[in-house]
Enzyme design. Sequence first.
Site, mmCIF file in Angstrom:
data_model
loop_
_atom_site.group_PDB
_atom_site.id
_atom_site.type_symbol
_atom_site.label_atom_id
_atom_site.label_comp_id
_atom_site.label_asym_id
_atom_site.label_seq_id
_atom_site.Cartn_x
_atom_site.Cartn_y
_atom_site.Cartn_z
ATOM 1 N N CYS A 197 0.811 -1.214 0.000
ATOM 2 C CA CYS A 197 0.000 0.000 0.000
ATOM 3 C C CYS A 197 0.845 1.266 0.000
ATOM 4 O O CYS A 197 0.310 2.364 -0.136
ATOM 5 C CB CYS A 197 -0.940 -0.005 1.196
ATOM 6 N N THR A 249 -17.541 9.954 0.434
ATOM 7 C CA THR A 249 -16.947 10.009 1.774
ATOM 8 C C THR A 249 -15.634 9.242 1.885
ATOM 9 O O THR A 249 -15.160 8.991 2.992
ATOM 10 C CB THR A 249 -17.938 9.463 2.820
ATOM 11 N N ASP A 296 -15.041 6.210 1.534
ATOM 12 C CA ASP A 296 -15.231 5.003 2.334
ATOM 13 C C ASP A 296 -14.463 3.841 1.709
ATOM 14 O O ASP A 296 -13.867 3.957 0.646
ATOM 15 C CB ASP A 296 -16.719 4.675 2.465
ATOM 16 N N ASP A 297 -14.497 2.694 2.390
ATOM 17 C CA ASP A 297 -13.657 1.569 1.997
ATOM 18 C C ASP A 297 -14.217 0.774 0.827
ATOM 19 O O ASP A 297 -13.486 0.014 0.194
ATOM 20 C CB ASP A 297 -13.456 0.637 3.194
ATOM 21 N N ASP A 328 -8.669 -3.824 -4.662
ATOM 22 C CA ASP A 328 -7.371 -3.390 -4.147
ATOM 23 C C ASP A 328 -6.289 -4.262 -4.766
ATOM 24 O O ASP A 328 -6.443 -5.477 -4.858
ATOM 25 C CB ASP A 328 -7.324 -3.501 -2.625
ATOM 26 N N HIS A 387 -8.907 -10.992 -14.464
ATOM 27 C CA HIS A 387 -8.343 -10.476 -15.709
ATOM 28 C C HIS A 387 -6.838 -10.332 -15.532
ATOM 29 O O HIS A 387 -6.360 -9.991 -14.445
ATOM 30 C CB HIS A 387 -8.968 -9.123 -16.062
ATOM 31 N N SER A 388 -6.085 -10.579 -16.611
ATOM 32 C CA SER A 388 -4.622 -10.501 -16.537
ATOM 33 C C SER A 388 -4.076 -9.731 -17.723
ATOM 34 O O SER A 388 -4.649 -9.752 -18.813
ATOM 35 C CB SER A 388 -4.020 -11.921 -16.511
#
Length: 350
Positions: free
Chosen positions: A19, A50, A52-53, A70, A142-143
């Site tokens: 990250c 906002t 948010d996650d 992610d 997907h790659s």
Amino acid sequence: MPDTQTEPLLTSLAHGGGCGCKIAPNVLADILSEMPLVAGNTNLIVDAATSDDAAVYRVNDTTALVATTDFFTPIVDDPHTFGRIAATNALSDVFAMGATPIFCLAIVGMPIGKISNDTIRAILAGGQSVAETAGAPIAGGHSIDAAEPIYGLVAMGLVHPDKLLLNSGAKAGDVLVLGKPLGVGIYSAALKRGIIEDADYAEMIASTTRLNTPGSDLAGMAGVHAATDVTGFGLLGHLSEMCRGAGLGGVIEADRVPVFAGARRLAEAGVKTGASGRNWDSVKESVRLERTLSDSELDILCDPQTSGGLLISCSPDAVDRVLAAFARHGHTDAAVVGRMESAKAGVRVV
């Protein structure tokens, strides 16, 4: 095709890792400043407004779909472990919303010809093992052939709309609980420099591969008002988002924040990531330091966490129940780190 014994280390193929390679929050805010928000769909109950996650779509009165994605470049050199960390991190956003994961899709970008098929296969297997443990099998993906190794997931989950945990629901007087110690970014920087100790590496892997499953238990728990997970923007960055969403101020009690002992030692020796400075630049206008912090202490509060802990805002009478929920899921380092207050949105460090 390279031999697995002679191919380059995964971390050597990436300019950042985990990250820590996220775009800095102030840069991202500028990029998105002229992007229109989604409008006109009343069933889309959480969008990007906002920070948010995850996004949330109301399916019916008792079910909402949580969707997030992610992915990142390698934080470690072992391919199977890289896959495990990336998958754990991606699923964290589902848990941070209080949802239960149901299935995932894989996002794969690999430098074909620089690393072997066996290495890529091990990355995918690591991610699959975590997803299956979470009860959310990888159903496809997907790659692409990419310059740097990239792996992650699209993760889907379900939650009752009334039990949804948002990052904007904190209330004045709430207590802040952090689920995992800080220092993963510092450990990853030490790894890239070849100076991390075996015990510290093991500690980093144990933390980054521990699923944030307490989030599902905390959904709907009396007194739990808000949640997010602490990842690439660091503790100060993600708490700042929580404060803006709620229109409140946050207080961090620096001495109570759990930090990996090895990471603190490394930070005091000057080890840090480039992202910690970018994170501080993004929040320094809204953060007031009311105590003297060393450079290393500030770096820790801004340290980018890969697969970091949940940050929970709850009423004081719910703290024991929240800590007990963390303990049931093996998060024994969870700790009270501060509080929310009636003040202009911003963070005080005391």
